[in-house]
Structure formats: C-alpha cells, structure tokens
Design a protein around this motif. Structure first.
Motif, PDB file in Angstrom:
ATOM      1  N   GLN A   2      17.428   1.041 -34.881  1.00 18.36           N
ATOM      2  CA  GLN A   2      16.089   0.749 -35.362  1.00 18.36           C
ATOM      3  C   GLN A   2      15.080   1.470 -34.483  1.00 18.36           C
ATOM      4  O   GLN A   2      15.043   1.278 -33.270  1.00 18.36           O
ATOM      5  CB  GLN A   2      15.820  -0.745 -35.338  1.00 18.36           C
ATOM      6  CG  GLN A   2      14.454  -1.080 -35.878  1.00 18.36           C
ATOM      7  CD  GLN A   2      14.192  -2.563 -35.913  1.00 18.36           C
ATOM      8  OE1 GLN A   2      15.033  -3.360 -35.563  1.00 18.36           O
ATOM      9  NE2 GLN A   2      13.011  -2.931 -36.342  1.00 18.36           N
ATOM     10  N   THR A   4      11.202   2.380 -33.359  1.00 15.37           N
ATOM     11  CA  THR A   4       9.835   1.892 -33.339  1.00 15.37           C
ATOM     12  C   THR A   4       8.995   2.869 -32.526  1.00 15.37           C
ATOM     13  O   THR A   4       9.511   3.594 -31.673  1.00 15.37           O
ATOM     14  CB  THR A   4       9.728   0.482 -32.720  1.00 15.37           C
ATOM     15  OG1 THR A   4      10.308   0.494 -31.421  1.00 15.37           O
ATOM     16  CG2 THR A   4      10.432  -0.558 -33.573  1.00 15.37           C
ATOM     17  N   GLU A   6       5.360   3.326 -30.212  1.00 10.36           N
ATOM     18  CA  GLU A   6       4.468   2.554 -29.360  1.00 10.36           C
ATOM     19  C   GLU A   6       3.473   3.516 -28.711  1.00 10.36           C
ATOM     20  O   GLU A   6       3.805   4.658 -28.432  1.00 10.36           O
ATOM     21  CB  GLU A   6       5.325   1.875 -28.286  1.00 10.36           C
ATOM     22  CG  GLU A   6       4.638   0.950 -27.353  1.00 10.36           C
ATOM     23  CD  GLU A   6       5.635   0.292 -26.392  1.00 10.36           C
ATOM     24  OE1 GLU A   6       5.301   0.203 -25.194  1.00 10.36           O
ATOM     25  OE2 GLU A   6       6.732  -0.109 -26.830  1.00 10.36           O
ATOM     26  N   ASP A  51      14.647  -0.650 -28.511  1.00  7.79           N
ATOM     27  CA  ASP A  51      13.852  -0.901 -27.300  1.00  7.79           C
ATOM     28  C   ASP A  51      14.129   0.048 -26.140  1.00  7.79           C
ATOM     29  O   ASP A  51      13.653  -0.166 -25.029  1.00  7.79           O
ATOM     30  CB  ASP A  51      13.996  -2.355 -26.833  1.00  7.79           C
ATOM     31  CG  ASP A  51      13.425  -3.334 -27.848  1.00  7.79           C
ATOM     32  OD1 ASP A  51      12.393  -3.000 -28.474  1.00  7.79           O
ATOM     33  OD2 ASP A  51      14.000  -4.417 -28.017  1.00  7.79           O
TER      34      ASP A  51
END
Length: 144
Positions: A2, A4, A6, A51
């Motif tokens: 996944q 992401t 930022e 992450d």
C-alpha cells in the motif's frame, strides 16, 4: 503493498527517520541529510510503502517566484514504477498553488534517468557549469 504520499516541512524533513535512512541508501552515505542553504519553504514529499519511506523529493525557495528542486530519489527496489514522476508532480503542483512561476533543478550527465525524467516533465536545459569537484552539472528549469 500500500503506497501513501506525505508532505513534510522545515525541521520535520530533517527529523524524519525513514527519510534519513532512505537518504543514506540513495546517496551511499552514513551521514544524515543536511539542512539546505536556504530554509524558506523547505519541504519534502515522500512516498511510503507500508509506512516505510521508499522515495522522496525535497526542495526550497530559491528566490521569490522560483523554487529549487534540491534532492530526491527512489529506493532501487521500487524504481521504474513512476514514483519519481509522481513525487515531481506533487512538488510542482504545490509550487504552482503557492505562487511559484518557475522551478529549477540541477543534475549530472551520469544520472541519465534523472535527466530524462526532468526533460519528460517539461524542464529545459538552461546552462551548464563545472562544480567544485570538477564534474560538469546541467541546470534545468521549468515554467509552471
């Protein structure tokens, strides 16, 4: 996996442990990323996989209206997936929204993939010079 994205600003860029670890891998350096010569609007855009920082693009205001795309890269295991281009688009979008008319970057001929990526994203070569190590550098600029 996944992914992401930022955005970090100021000291948060330098204090982000994942970004610092990635910097060490990309630039084969045990040292941490140093603060840029100019800190106005110093920001980094990160891409994370579960992450873990796997790519980044950092920059700062060069002068009013002009942003400098300073450092960036994608972890070798995640290259050729369009992540560098996505980070570049995020950076350029933020710059355009925040009143910058141009963005500048520099690269070396030996980093052909970065040179090609910049050209594909609308940069023009505006000059060259020899750096303090005697290596030629290419100056690129893009109107936003």
């Amino acid at each position: 996996m996944q992914l992401t994205f930022e955005q970090l600003e100021g000291k948060d860029v330098l204090e982000h442990e994942g970004l610092q670890a990635l910097y060490g891998i990309l630039f084969e350096s045990p040292a941490r990323m140093i603060e840029p010569p100019v800190s106005k609007n110093f920001r980094a855009w990160l891409v994370l996989s579960d992450d873990q920082a796997i790519g980044f693009k950092a920059g700062y205001e060069l002068k009013p209206g002009k942003y400098y795309s300073w450092l960036g890269g994608v972890h070798p295991e995640y290259r050729k997936k369009g992540l560098a281009g996505s980070l570049m688009e995020l950076q350029h979008g933020w710059c355009s929204t925040n009143g910058y008319q141009t963005i500048q970057t520099k690269t070396k001929n030996k980093w052909k993939s970065m040179l090609i990526l910049n050209l594909k994203h609308g940069f023009d070569i505006i000059g060259t010079y020899t750096d303090s190590k005697g290596e030629p550098k290419i100056i690129l600029e893009k109107n936003l």
